[in-house]
Design a protein around this motif. Structure first.
Motif, PDB file in Angstrom:
ATOM      1  N   GLU A 158       0.810  -1.225   0.000  1.00 49.00           N
ATOM      2  CA  GLU A 158       0.000   0.000   0.000  1.00 49.00           C
ATOM      3  C   GLU A 158       0.842   1.274   0.000  1.00 49.00           C
ATOM      4  OE1 GLU A 158      -2.593  -0.270   3.349  1.00 49.00           O
ATOM      5  OE2 GLU A 158      -3.589  -2.098   2.618  1.00 49.00           O
ATOM      6  N   ASN A 159       1.999   1.240   0.666  1.00 50.58           N
ATOM      7  CA  ASN A 159       2.787   2.464   0.812  1.00 50.58           C
ATOM      8  C   ASN A 159       4.100   2.456   0.038  1.00 50.58           C
ATOM      9  OD1 ASN A 159       1.355   1.953   3.733  1.00 50.58           O
ATOM     10  ND2 ASN A 159       1.304   4.110   3.149  1.00 50.58           N
ATOM     11  N   GLU A 160       4.614   1.259  -0.238  1.00 51.97           N
ATOM     12  CA  GLU A 160       5.873   1.172  -0.983  1.00 51.97           C
ATOM     13  C   GLU A 160       5.637   0.685  -2.412  1.00 51.97           C
ATOM     14  OE1 GLU A 160       8.304   2.412   0.641  1.00 51.97           O
ATOM     15  OE2 GLU A 160       7.453   2.322   2.657  1.00 51.97           O
ATOM     16  N   GLN A 161       4.384   0.528  -2.775  1.00 62.19           N
ATOM     17  CA  GLN A 161       4.001   0.107  -4.130  1.00 62.19           C
ATOM     18  C   GLN A 161       4.724  -1.163  -4.577  1.00 62.19           C
ATOM     19  OE1 GLN A 161       4.719   3.668  -3.624  1.00 62.19           O
ATOM     20  NE2 GLN A 161       2.541   3.550  -3.075  1.00 62.19           N
ATOM     21  N   GLY A 162       4.951  -2.054  -3.622  1.00 58.97           N
ATOM     22  CA  GLY A 162       5.565  -3.333  -3.962  1.00 58.97           C
ATOM     23  C   GLY A 162       7.040  -3.231  -4.304  1.00 58.97           C
ATOM     24  N   SER A 163       7.691  -2.147  -3.912  1.00 60.45           N
ATOM     25  CA  SER A 163       9.119  -1.973  -4.206  1.00 60.45           C
ATOM     26  C   SER A 163       9.952  -2.325  -2.977  1.00 60.45           C
ATOM     27  CB  SER A 163       9.404  -0.526  -4.632  1.00 60.45           C
ATOM     28  OG  SER A 163      10.789  -0.282  -4.662  1.00 60.45           O
ATOM     29  N   ILE A 164      10.703  -3.425  -3.044  1.00 62.44           N
ATOM     30  CA  ILE A 164      11.530  -3.816  -1.897  1.00 62.44           C
ATOM     31  C   ILE A 164      12.657  -2.814  -1.694  1.00 62.44           C
ATOM     32  CG2 ILE A 164      13.141  -5.284  -3.176  1.00 62.44           C
ATOM     33  CD1 ILE A 164      11.588  -6.021   0.288  1.00 62.44           C
ATOM     34  N   LYS A 165      13.115  -2.179  -2.764  1.00 61.78           N
ATOM     35  CA  LYS A 165      14.162  -1.165  -2.640  1.00 61.78           C
ATOM     36  C   LYS A 165      13.659   0.022  -1.838  1.00 61.78           C
ATOM     37  CE  LYS A 165      17.310   1.707  -5.371  1.00 61.78           C
ATOM     38  NZ  LYS A 165      17.752   2.082  -6.754  1.00 61.78           N
TER      39      LYS A 165
END
Length: 423
Positions: A158-165
């Motif tokens: 929800e907050n990192e848009q699925g970006s692990i970086k």
């Protein structure tokens, strides 16, 4: 851990403090596997506020400075005026925060590994129950729960848009540290007591342990040398309540070893309270921890406790073993021993302890009357007295009288418990 040094302050005792910064990621990756086992720390405690620390990290909020201690040189990197690194350190203040930060960081890295093996849409649709069922062993290893990991996944999508970086960047933020070197064990204890002064108060037992910590190594060294099944239980490992219920022969509670020693030296029962801590901490008094006990005293004390334990177990079974699990009993006993020694102007503790064991072991009568002690203590009207103080005093007086008569007659516990008690 790479650090950037802002300032340095040196104390008269040789201790040096560096005000530094690093990153959360570098700090957490630099933790040793046994970072929670530093002996002067009280261990991990439950704290609802700290349970919300993950939210602070994920929202990039500031984490208060953490205080570390190292015995390694803090050398500046070649060509750098304020950059260095430390490869080994212990936590003086910030263990609770570190523990929760480490759980979150390990959870993030576990999520990173999952994304390489599990379908993204599958993870995003799983609830906490499904996560626990599938990854329970991993959660146990990390120290997290299905509910906490589910909250992390929700934040991730929800907050990192699925970006692990993007998620890992939360740990690249600056974290401030105070790093101490050249501190003696006594200096470290002084610092940790001061650092915790404004926090949730340490238990008095743990404060006593810190002040007597230099004696713990001596107890453990002698136990190993004698191979006598002498197991010391720290307050952070087991509460006094649990210890009193689960004590087995050969188990000794470290706070009790301290309080019985102080009671022995005073010749009267000592009560563990704030005033006692202040009194011990004042090096201008007779309570200085530097010379309060010596090798000979601790060796003779351990020998006595082991023999006394065997005697109680053989004669009274579990009832005898549990009897000396109570601080009120053990301090009362040793207060009486100390009082007797003072009256005889005798400093040979080993001689006294052997004399006591000999008389108890070779008596044909039940001198200690432990069953009667327990029955009478249970019948005392608690509304009229402080049962802890009263029990200490009753045991102190009873054992003092028993010593005067060389343990030649049974203790009449009714006599000692009836003084001033409303039945």
């Amino acid at each position: 851990m790479d650090i950037r040094i802002f300032s340095m302050k040196e104390e008269l005792n040789g201790g040096i403090c560096y005000l530094c910064e690093s990153t959360l990621e570098d700090y957490l990756d630099g933790l040793e596997e046994n970072y929670k086992e530093y002996s002067i720390q009280r261990g991990i405690i439950s704290n609802t506020y700290l349970d919300n620390l993950a939210t602070s990290v994920l929202k990039s909020k500031h984490i208060p400075p953490i205080t570390l201690v190292t015995n390694r040189d803090v050398k500046l990197k070649k060509g750098q005026t304020n950059k260095s690194e430390i490869t080994s350190f212990r936590i003086l203040d910030g263990l609770q925060r570190t523990h929760r930060l480490k759980i979150l960081w390990d959870s993030v890295r576990f999520l990173e590994n999952l994304l390489a093996t599990e379908a993204t849409n599958k993870l995003s649709s799983m609830d906490s129950y499904e996560l626990t069922k599938m990854f329970s062993d991993d959660f146990d290893r990390i120290g997290t729960s299905g509910k906490e990991f589910h909250s992390l996944i929700r934040h991730f999508f929800e907050n990192e848009q699925g970006s692990i970086k993007s998620l890992k960047s939360k740990f690249k933020v600056v974290q401030w540290f105070e790093i101490w070197k050249n501190l003696s064990p006594e200096d470290e204890i002084d610092k940790i007591l001061l650092l915790n002064a404004g926090h949730k108060q340490m238990s008095l037992h743990h404060q006593l342990e810190l002040l007597f910590l230099n004696q713990l190594d001596l107890f453990e060294e002698l136990s190993e040398k004698e191979n006598n099944n002498f197991k010391i239980i720290r307050e952070r490992e087991m509460s006094s309540t649990v210890y009193s219920k689960k004590r087995e022969p050969g188990m000794y509670y470290f706070p009790h070893l301290i309080s019985l020693t102080l009671s022995f030296l005073e010749g009267k029962p000592v009560t563990t309270n704030v005033n006692l801590i202040k009194k011990i901490h004042n090096e201008n008094t007779q309570w200085s921890t530097k010379d309060i006990v010596n090798y000979f005293f601790i060796e003779s004390l351990m020998e006595f406790l082991v023999e006394f334990d065997v005697l109680l177990n053989n004669r009274y079974g579990e009832e005898g073993v549990k009897w000396i699990s109570k601080d009120t009993v053990i301090t009362g006993i040793f207060a009486a021993f100390g009082k007797y020694m003072h009256s005889k102007n005798n400093s040979d503790t080993r001689e006294l302890f052997k004399h006591i064991i000999f008389n108890l072991r070779n008596s044909d009568i039940d001198i200690l009357q432990i069953s009667r002690f327990n029955a009478i203590r249970m019948s005392v009207n608690l509304s009229s007295i402080n049962i802890g103080s009263y029990t200490k005093n009753a045991v102190h007086e009873a054992i003092s009288d028993a010593l005067r008569y060389d343990f030649s007659q049974p203790i009449i516990w009714e006599h000692y418990f009836s003084r001033g008690v409303k039945q």
